[in-house]
Scaffold this motif. Structure first.
Motif, PDB file in Angstrom:
ATOM      1  N   SER A 219      -5.135  16.027   3.207  1.00  9.02           N
ATOM      2  CA  SER A 219      -3.746  16.735   2.897  1.00  9.02           C
ATOM      3  C   SER A 219      -2.586  15.611   2.411  1.00  9.02           C
ATOM      4  N   ASN A 220      -1.482  16.391   2.184  1.00  8.23           N
ATOM      5  CA  ASN A 220      -0.198  15.312   2.266  1.00  8.23           C
ATOM      6  C   ASN A 220       0.494  15.386   3.487  1.00  8.23           C
ATOM      7  N   GLU A 221      -0.147  15.373   4.527  1.00 16.87           N
ATOM      8  CA  GLU A 221       0.264  15.338   5.609  1.00 16.87           C
ATOM      9  C   GLU A 221      -0.151  14.162   6.618  1.00 16.87           C
ATOM     10  N   VAL A 222      -0.727  13.441   5.983  1.00 20.87           N
ATOM     11  CA  VAL A 222      -1.371  12.102   6.681  1.00 20.87           C
ATOM     12  C   VAL A 222      -0.507  11.313   7.508  1.00 20.87           C
ATOM     13  N   LYS A 223      -0.980  11.023   8.911  1.00 16.36           N
ATOM     14  CA  LYS A 223      -0.237  10.490   9.793  1.00 16.36           C
ATOM     15  C   LYS A 223      -0.977   9.004   9.998  1.00 16.36           C
ATOM     16  N   TYR A 224      -0.194   8.133   9.418  1.00 17.51           N
ATOM     17  CA  TYR A 224      -1.082   6.838   9.369  1.00 17.51           C
ATOM     18  C   TYR A 224      -0.884   6.028  10.791  1.00 17.51           C
ATOM     19  N   PRO A 225      -2.060   5.648  11.302  1.00 14.96           N
ATOM     20  CA  PRO A 225      -1.836   4.932  12.809  1.00 14.96           C
ATOM     21  C   PRO A 225      -1.567   3.573  12.583  1.00 14.96           C
ATOM     22  N   ASP A 226      -1.102   2.823  13.578  1.00 16.29           N
ATOM     23  CA  ASP A 226      -0.687   1.521  13.518  1.00 16.29           C
ATOM     24  C   ASP A 226      -1.735   0.382  12.758  1.00 16.29           C
TER      25      ASP A 226
ATOM     26  N   ILE B 120       0.938  -1.209  -0.227  1.00 13.61           N
ATOM     27  CA  ILE B 120       0.106  -0.031   0.076  1.00 13.61           C
ATOM     28  C   ILE B 120       0.850   1.518  -0.016  1.00 13.61           C
ATOM     29  N   ASP B 121       0.443   2.218  -0.903  1.00  9.26           N
ATOM     30  CA  ASP B 121       1.489   3.262  -1.028  1.00  9.26           C
ATOM     31  C   ASP B 121       0.837   4.328   0.254  1.00  9.26           C
ATOM     32  N   ARG B 122       1.927   4.482   0.964  1.00  9.26           N
ATOM     33  CA  ARG B 122       1.539   5.599   2.262  1.00  9.26           C
ATOM     34  C   ARG B 122       2.474   6.643   1.988  1.00  9.26           C
ATOM     35  N   VAL B 123       3.114   6.962   1.008  1.00  9.42           N
ATOM     36  CA  VAL B 123       4.252   8.151   0.785  1.00  9.42           C
ATOM     37  C   VAL B 123       2.911   9.455   0.656  1.00  9.42           C
ATOM     38  N   ASN B 124       3.667  10.406   1.636  1.00 14.36           N
ATOM     39  CA  ASN B 124       2.924  11.639   1.380  1.00 14.36           C
ATOM     40  C   ASN B 124       3.851  12.630   0.401  1.00 14.36           C
TER      41      ASN B 124
ATOM     42  N   TRP C 148      -6.153  -1.240   3.313  1.00 14.05           N
ATOM     43  CA  TRP C 148      -6.896  -0.912   2.082  1.00 14.05           C
ATOM     44  C   TRP C 148      -7.875   0.118   2.187  1.00 14.05           C
ATOM     45  N   MET C 149      -8.738   0.002   3.111  1.00 19.44           N
ATOM     46  CA  MET C 149      -9.935   0.843   3.491  1.00 19.44           C
ATOM     47  C   MET C 149      -9.445   2.272   3.678  1.00 19.44           C
ATOM     48  N   VAL C 150      -8.303   2.197   4.951  1.00 23.26           N
ATOM     49  CA  VAL C 150      -7.687   3.678   5.052  1.00 23.26           C
ATOM     50  C   VAL C 150      -7.240   4.363   3.958  1.00 23.26           C
ATOM     51  N   LYS C 151      -6.463   3.668   3.055  1.00 28.60           N
ATOM     52  CA  LYS C 151      -5.756   4.291   1.860  1.00 28.60           C
ATOM     53  C   LYS C 151      -6.868   4.778   0.818  1.00 28.60           C
ATOM     54  N   ASP C 152      -8.041   3.987   0.607  1.00 25.52           N
ATOM     55  CA  ASP C 152      -9.047   4.457  -0.196  1.00 25.52           C
ATOM     56  C   ASP C 152      -9.517   5.416   0.301  1.00 25.52           C
TER      57      ASP C 152
ATOM     58  N   ALA D 126      -3.384   1.226  10.407  1.00 20.99           N
ATOM     59  CA  ALA D 126      -3.424   1.337   8.860  1.00 20.99           C
ATOM     60  C   ALA D 126      -2.224   0.594   8.184  1.00 20.99           C
ATOM     61  N   TYR D 127      -1.607  -0.369   8.952  1.00 22.28           N
ATOM     62  CA  TYR D 127      -0.636  -1.394   8.352  1.00 22.28           C
ATOM     63  C   TYR D 127      -0.777  -2.632   8.441  1.00 22.28           C
ATOM     64  N   VAL D 128      -2.232  -2.963   8.841  1.00 18.06           N
ATOM     65  CA  VAL D 128      -2.750  -4.401   8.603  1.00 18.06           C
ATOM     66  C   VAL D 128      -3.900  -4.380   7.528  1.00 18.06           C
ATOM     67  N   ALA D 129      -3.561  -5.264   6.656  1.00 22.65           N
ATOM     68  CA  ALA D 129      -4.671  -5.372   5.632  1.00 22.65           C
ATOM     69  C   ALA D 129      -5.732  -6.312   6.199  1.00 22.65           C
ATOM     70  N   PRO D 130      -6.696  -6.243   5.722  1.00 24.46           N
ATOM     71  CA  PRO D 130      -7.446  -5.332   4.946  1.00 24.46           C
ATOM     72  C   PRO D 130      -7.688  -4.074   5.116  1.00 24.46           C
TER      73      PRO D 130
END
Length: 153
Positions: A59-66, A23-27, A75-79, A68-72
């Protein structure tokens, strides 16, 4: 019993394998001259409210919580983030034309005022985004001020 064990093993293997789907989480980098809160004279209170309630999806300043690193779930968070950025990306504010900005400010003031943003699911995991009525009025009024300034240009 063996059938249940086999099913459990298959489920665990599938769960493990889906973790390998990237999953692309790059800001993207933020240009200060394009960033919404840097483009306007925003009081520290309003700035903090906008960042706490909006910037994780818009924004491009997303702070992904823990989680958000567990599929699935990832995927929902990224969407949600992708959809939020498509509708309004505060980090790219300076790239929008006035017509787009006006629409975004109208929608922003309405959704904050009507309690449709931030989303309830987001608030449940991010209590700092749970805006009081006074906070919502403050943000909505600020968005309306920006809208008024845009229409005068």
């Amino acid at each position: 019993m063996k059938k249940i064990l086999r099913i459990l093993i298959v489920v665990i293997v599938i769960f493990g394998l889906i973790q390998l789907i990237p999953i692309d989480r790059v800001n993207e980098p933020i240009k200060k001259e394009e960033n919404f809160v840097d483009s306007y004279k925003v009081s520290p209170r309003v700035k903090n409210l906008i960042i706490a309630a909006c910037y994780d999806c818009h924004s491009n300043e997303v702070k992904y919580p823990d989680y958000a690193y567990v599929a699935p779930i990832s995927w929902m968070v990224k969407d949600h983030v992708s959809e939020g950025r498509e509708r309004l990306n505060f980090s790219k504010w300076g790239t929008y034309n006035n017509f787009q900005k006006e629409g975004m400010m109208e929608k922003s003031s309405a959704t904050v005022e009507n309690y449709t943003m931030p989303l309830p699911a987001y608030i449940s995991k991010h209590p700092e985004a749970n805006l009081s009525k006074a906070d919502r009025e403050l943000m909505a009024n600020f968005f309306r001020e920006v809208l008024k300034d845009l229409k005068e240009k």
